[in-house]
Scaffold this active site. Structure first.
Site, PDB file in Angstrom:
ATOM      1  N   GLU A   1      17.588   0.456  26.532  1.00 48.66           N
ATOM      2  CA  GLU A   1      18.232   1.769  26.605  1.00 48.66           C
ATOM      3  C   GLU A   1      18.027   2.455  27.955  1.00 48.66           C
ATOM      4  O   GLU A   1      18.250   3.649  28.092  1.00 48.66           O
ATOM      5  CB  GLU A   1      17.694   2.654  25.478  1.00 48.66           C
ATOM      6  CG  GLU A   1      17.902   2.064  24.090  1.00 48.66           C
ATOM      7  CD  GLU A   1      19.237   2.430  23.478  1.00 48.66           C
ATOM      8  OE1 GLU A   1      19.640   3.594  23.563  1.00 48.66           O
ATOM      9  OE2 GLU A   1      19.878   1.530  22.897  1.00 48.66           O
TER      10      GLU A   1
ATOM     11  N   HIS B   1      14.755   8.306  21.774  1.00 46.88           N
ATOM     12  CA  HIS B   1      14.312   7.766  23.052  1.00 46.88           C
ATOM     13  C   HIS B   1      12.976   8.412  23.408  1.00 46.88           C
ATOM     14  O   HIS B   1      12.685   9.542  22.997  1.00 46.88           O
ATOM     15  CB  HIS B   1      15.316   8.064  24.180  1.00 46.88           C
ATOM     16  CG  HIS B   1      16.610   7.346  24.044  1.00 46.88           C
ATOM     17  ND1 HIS B   1      17.824   7.970  24.200  1.00 46.88           N
ATOM     18  CD2 HIS B   1      16.890   6.049  23.761  1.00 46.88           C
ATOM     19  CE1 HIS B   1      18.804   7.092  24.022  1.00 46.88           C
ATOM     20  NE2 HIS B   1      18.258   5.930  23.753  1.00 46.88           N
TER      21      HIS B   1
ATOM     22  N   CYS C   1      18.407  13.715  29.832  1.00 48.22           N
ATOM     23  CA  CYS C   1      19.394  12.710  29.429  1.00 48.22           C
ATOM     24  C   CYS C   1      20.526  12.593  30.442  1.00 48.22           C
ATOM     25  O   CYS C   1      21.112  11.520  30.603  1.00 48.22           O
ATOM     26  CB  CYS C   1      19.988  13.058  28.068  1.00 48.22           C
ATOM     27  SG  CYS C   1      18.921  12.734  26.664  1.00 48.22           S
TER      28      CYS C   1
END
Length: 431
Positions: free
Chosen positions: A172, A241, A358
């Site tokens: 990721e 995450h 992000c």
């Protein structure tokens, strides 16, 4: 070695919507089916980029992907022109089509994992494009992301862009990777955070085998890499995450008490390898995991200012959680390495589960190298003004759930992206 950190933010695309596609992302699930505001979302993200420039920090951008992604739908067996492919996919399987329409590439912390050259034994800066294989809508992104990164670093032989890892091993990107160092140009300690399997019905998106592979691909010396497991409690609470519960910058690790499994062993290993590290841990008794995730306290942008000291840039929602504001007041009063907090309005991104951290991919480069980057990806005030005007004219004002199947909206999204590429000087099909 004098190096600067360049943040590459994702410009929010015209297809920004709330389809609720991300399992384990509580904000995304909570707002699924709501009406989105793509124009406002893009302008909010652009305002954050402008703010970084005003602070004296170099700022770049990565571009929205082609959405709806007709090429991906063709791989799923639909045929015809782009419009015909999209119409057939929508009629056959609206859920499948929504994956092709997602604007999730805006969260460039998931674009790649970056190891600056002071950490690698071969003296190169390595970027590995994330495969994002755990979610269908995100697994689409890698080819377009790689084309952008290849173009961005085309004139820099000291930078190597790697293709994604094989799909079974979920990766990721930088959202599960942290770097600690005395300065951006010093040899650093890279921490690769992985999960341990499904927890509470939510997937652990980063595989340990992926982390191990990245250490090898990036030619990291064993002293420059640590593997750490995210805690089951964090994943079950909705920390999909690691950057939802921890953030690092230079010598500071800012983290929640429950972010990591085997926390004490991790802290000991960090202090052994980089003794100057300051670990600022927020106790669960002061800020619960639920409050941390609701506020995105740790999904903040922690940066070193040109004049010295660190700034924590938080989403506006953090001000709405009393336990978080009380902790931040004490943090600043303590006169530690984090000297300032500021807040930005990123409501549209936050409602889909993405805060300031992000939205950006961090790349440490020598100051002289910045001039060799493809300048089309770097932001100036003049370019930001032009982008704001273009977004206002071309981005949809609203997208309701029922609009996603509308051909006029698809055409608007394609036309808006084409206008963006033209403004920045990219040729049709280049990206």
């Amino acid at each position: 070695m004098c190096m600067l950190e360049v943040n590459f933010d994702g410009l929010v695309g015209p297809s920004h919507n709330y389809a609720g596609l991300s399992l384990g992302n509580i904000a995304s699930a909570t707002h699924a089916g709501s009406t989105s505001a793509p124009r406002e979302a893009a302008l909010q993200g652009l305002a954050k980029m402008r703010h970084m420039i005003a602070l004296g920090l170099p700022q770049g951008l990565l571009l929205p992907h082609d959405r709806p992604d007709a090429a991906w739908l063709r791989r799923m067996g639909f045929a015809g022109s782009d419009l015909e492919v999209c119409r057939a996919a929508w009629e056959a399987d609206p859920a499948l089509f929504r994956n092709s329409f997602s604007a999730s590439a805006m969260w460039t912390a998931n674009a790649a994992t970056v190891s600056p050259r002071p950490d690698s034994t071969d003296g190169l800066t390595h970027l590995s494009v994330a495969n994002l294989s755990s979610m269908p809508h995100r697994s689409i992104e890698a080819p377009q992301t790689q084309r952008q990164l290849d173009a961005l670093f085309a004139n820099m032989p000291g930078v190597k862009v790697h293709a994604p890892l094989p799909a079974p091993f979920g990766d990721e990107g930088a959202a599960n990777h942290m770097r600690l160092c005395a300065s951006h140009g010093a040899e650093g300690l890279e921490i690769f955070v992985h999960g341990a399997g499904p927890v509470g019905g939510f997937p652990a998106r980063q595989h340990r085998l992926a982390a191990e592979a990245l250490v090898r691909k990036h030619h990291l010396h064993p002293r420059n890499a640590l593997l750490a497991r995210q805690s089951d409690e964090a994943i079950a609470a909705g920390a999909f995450h690691n950057d939802v519960v921890a953030v690092a910058n230079e010598t500071v690790l800012f983290t929640h008490e429950q972010a990591f499994a085997e926390r004490d062993a991790l802290y000991a290993a960090i202090r052994q390898r980089l003794p100057e590290t300051r670990i600022i841990e927020v106790p669960a008794a002061r800020v619960s995991l639920a409050d941390a995730i609701r506020s995105y306290l740790f999904n903040s942008q922690l940066v070193t200012l040109p004049e010295g000291g660190m700034l924590l840039l938080l989403p506006g929602e953090a001000r709405e959680v009393p336990s978080v504001t009380a902790w931040l007041d004490e943090l600043i009063a303590s006169n530690g390495p984090i000297r300032q907090t500021q807040f930005m309005t990123l409501r549209e991104s936050m409602r889909n589960g993405g805060g300031p951290a992000c939205l950006r991919l961090r790349v440490a480069l020598e100051e002289s190298d910045i001039a060799t980057l493809d300048q089309r990806f770097l932001l100036t005030e003049a370019k930001a003004d032009a982008l704001a005007d273009l977004i206002t004219r071309h981005w949809p004002e609203r997208i309701a759930p029922e609009d996603i199947g509308t051909p006029d909206l698809w055409q608007q999204c394609w036309s808006a992206r084409a206008a963006l590429l033209d403004l920045l000087g990219f040729k049709a099909g280049e990206l």
